[in-house]
Structure formats: structure tokens, C-alpha cells
Design a protein around this motif. Structure first.
Motif, short mmCIF file in Angstrom:
data_model
loop_
_atom_site.label_atom_id
_atom_site.label_comp_id
_atom_site.label_asym_id
_atom_site.label_seq_id
_atom_site.Cartn_x
_atom_site.Cartn_y
_atom_site.Cartn_z
N ALA A 85 0.12 5.25 -3.20
CA ALA A 85 1.08 4.84 -3.02
C ALA A 85 1.24 3.90 -2.27
O ALA A 85 0.51 2.48 -2.01
CB ALA A 85 1.26 5.72 -1.26
N LEU A 86 3.12 3.45 -2.50
CA LEU A 86 4.17 1.80 -2.03
C LEU A 86 3.93 2.23 -0.49
O LEU A 86 3.45 2.94 -0.02
CB LEU A 86 5.30 2.52 -2.48
CG LEU A 86 5.73 2.38 -3.93
CD1 LEU A 86 7.45 3.07 -4.32
CD2 LEU A 86 5.01 1.08 -4.55
N PRO A 87 3.75 1.16 -0.55
CA PRO A 87 3.95 -0.40 -1.26
C PRO A 87 2.45 -0.83 -1.35
O PRO A 87 2.54 -2.27 -1.74
CB PRO A 87 4.64 -1.21 -0.21
CG PRO A 87 3.47 -0.77 1.18
CD PRO A 87 3.04 0.72 0.72
N SER A 88 1.25 -0.36 -2.28
CA SER A 88 0.45 -0.90 -2.12
C SER A 88 -0.48 -0.28 -2.95
O SER A 88 -1.15 0.66 -3.28
CB SER A 88 -1.07 -1.85 -1.54
OG SER A 88 -2.50 -2.11 -1.52
N LEU A 89 0.52 -0.56 -4.43
CA LEU A 89 -0.21 -0.07 -5.46
C LEU A 89 -1.84 0.04 -6.51
O LEU A 89 -1.79 -1.50 -6.88
CB LEU A 89 0.90 0.16 -6.78
CG LEU A 89 2.25 0.88 -6.65
CD1 LEU A 89 3.29 0.98 -7.76
CD2 LEU A 89 1.61 2.34 -6.41
#
Length: 266
Positions: A85-89
Motif C-alpha cells: 500500500a501507499l505510501p510505502s510500496l
């Protein structure tokens, strides 16, 4: 993402066909695939990812909601879907030649930070594409609530400093503030001929803010909501379907070495 927990089946039976209204335009903007690597972020039930794979892209889909991934595995088993998931792919810098995010940035807590993360995973010279609603399905459900005499409570809006104007210009500014260079944004409008069953499945299944609102009602209020829904569908329906007009802002940008957003990802 909380509003979307557990709604994979209901979404597949309703809004998945609505959100597919942008797919032709996205494929046109992407150009020839030639086997290049593409990441579809917030891939939902995998419909766009499967379409892109069919067009010749080497596709990785990324979706944090487990019931969405379950539907994708059943309906599009050839698509590789990663939990993320965004914000940490969960991908390295410059891992993809193209990145798509169809109706995703309107669901994150910080659209600008999410835009920077989308740029991080794309190679220099690649293409970024994202969409957001200008005219969304919410207008139909507001009409239902007004007819039913119900007041819909706002569902988890963005903090004022994180929000953005829901226009092509406002979306473009937001992406530019998130590091996208030379963003090109245009409006895309289409009519979704939704069956009454598709519309009701979205509400009863808890899809998006309207569905979450319906599930929050007591039995008497749900009855009012259902009666108002039936009345509006009867007034505006044609052959068991309701023609609903929608508009999206579609943004694209190319990244080069000078403007690339890069960081080491653990």
C-alpha cells in the motif's frame, strides 16, 4: 483503506465496471507495451492489470485489501498481485517502466506523499498515470439520502492541509507538488449504465462512503434508504439500468534523471 475492508466481492459486482471507464484512455496514454514492466497500484480486483497484461505489458499488481486480492486471484489468475500500500510500496527504486494508479490517490491520507512514492519506483524515461474523480458516484447517493430524509455523515475526509481541489487543475497541482514533472491532465467523461442490482450491491456490500453510510444505519433508516433508492431507480431507470454520468481527471507525466524521485527502499 478501512472503508474498503471486506468489500472485494461487492466491489467486483458493482463499481469495478464503473472504474473500468478509464481503461481505454489509460492504454492509449501508455503507448506500445513491448513487454515492458508495469506496476498497477491499488489494483483492486485486477481488472485493469489483466487488461494491461493482455496488451503486452509485464504487469505486477499491488493491492492491500485481502478480499480484493482474493477476487483477483479467482478472476485473473495470471496476474501477479502483491500485498502492498501507499505510501510505502514494497519495491526497489526504478523497478518499473510505467506506473498506473486508477482512482487511488483520492483514497490515501497524503496524496502528495503517495505521488512521490509512485515516482520513486519508476525508471527514468518511464510514464506515470493517475486518475481521480471530478464527478463521482457520490452524487447519486446524495440524492437517495435527500429523498429518504437522511443526513449522510462525512466519512474520513482528508486533513485540510493534505486535501486537494477535485478538478483537473487541482489534481495537476497536487501531483506537481508530489514531484511529478510537466504533468498533463485532462477530463474524461462517460456514462455508466448501471443495473439496479449493481448499484444496490455497492450499497448493501459496504462499498465506498455510500456503502459505509448504509451499513451504519439502523433497520428503519435502511428501509427509508431502500425505498428512496427504488423510487429514484424507477424514475430514472431504463430497461433495468440507470444511466449515470461520471467525469475523471486523468494525469500523466514522464520522469527523467533531473526530476526523478529516488530513495533506498528497505
Amino acid at each position: 483503506m478501512k472503508a474498503w475492508e471486506g468489500v472485494g466481492e461487492a466491489y467486483a459486482a458493482s463499481y469495478a465496471s464503473l472504474c473500468a471507464g478509464t481503461h481505454d484512455d489509460l492504454l492509449r496514454r501508455l503507448g506500445a507495451a513491448e513487454g515492458r514492466r508495469l506496476l498497477d497500484v491499488g489494483s483492486g480486483t485486477g481488472r485493469l492489470a489483466a487488461r494491461l497484461m493482455g496488451a503486452g505489458w509485464t504487469v505486477t499488481a499491488c493491492e492491500p485489501e485481502s478480499t480484493m486480492r482474493a477476487v483477483a486471484a479467482r478472476e485473473h489468475p495470471r496476474v501477479s498481485v502483491v500485498d502492498g500500500a501507499l505510501p510505502s510500496l514494497p519495491f526497489a527504486d526504478a523497478a518499473f517502466d510505467a506506473v498506473t494508479a486508477n482512482f487511488v490517490l483520492n483514497h490515501v491520507s497524503d496524496p502528495r506523499e503517495a505521488a512521490r512514492e509512485l515516482a520513486r519506483v519508476m525508471v527514468p524515461g518511464g510514464i506515470l498515470i493517475a486518475t481521480t474523480w471530478v464527478v463521482s458516484p457520490s452524487w447519486f447517493w446524495r440524492s437517495v439520502c435527500q429523498r429518504a430524509g437522511l443526513v449522510a455523515t462525512p466519512a474520513g475526509g482528508l486533513a485540510p492541509e493534505k486535501d486537494f481541489e477535485r478538478t483537473p487543475a487541482g489534481f495537476g497541482r497536487t501531483l506537481a507538488e508530489g514531484g511529478w514533472p510537466s504533468v498533463a491532465v485532462s477530463e474524461l467523461s462517460w456514462t455508466w449504465r448501471a443495473t439496479t442490482d449493481e448499484l444496490w450491491r455497492s450499497a448493501e456490500g459496504g462499498v465506498a462512503s455510500a456503502g459505509a453510510f448504509y451499513l451504519s444505519l439502523d433497520a428503519a433508516e435502511r428501509g427509508k434508504f431502500a425505498r428512496a433508492f427504488d423510487q429514484l431507480c424507477e424514475e430514472h431507470g431504463d430497461g433495468g439500468a440507470v444511466a449515470l454520468d461520471h467525469t475523471a481527471a486523468v494525469a500523466s507525466a514522464a520522469l527523467d534523471e533531473r526530476t526523478g524521485a529516488r530513495r533506498t527502499h528497505a
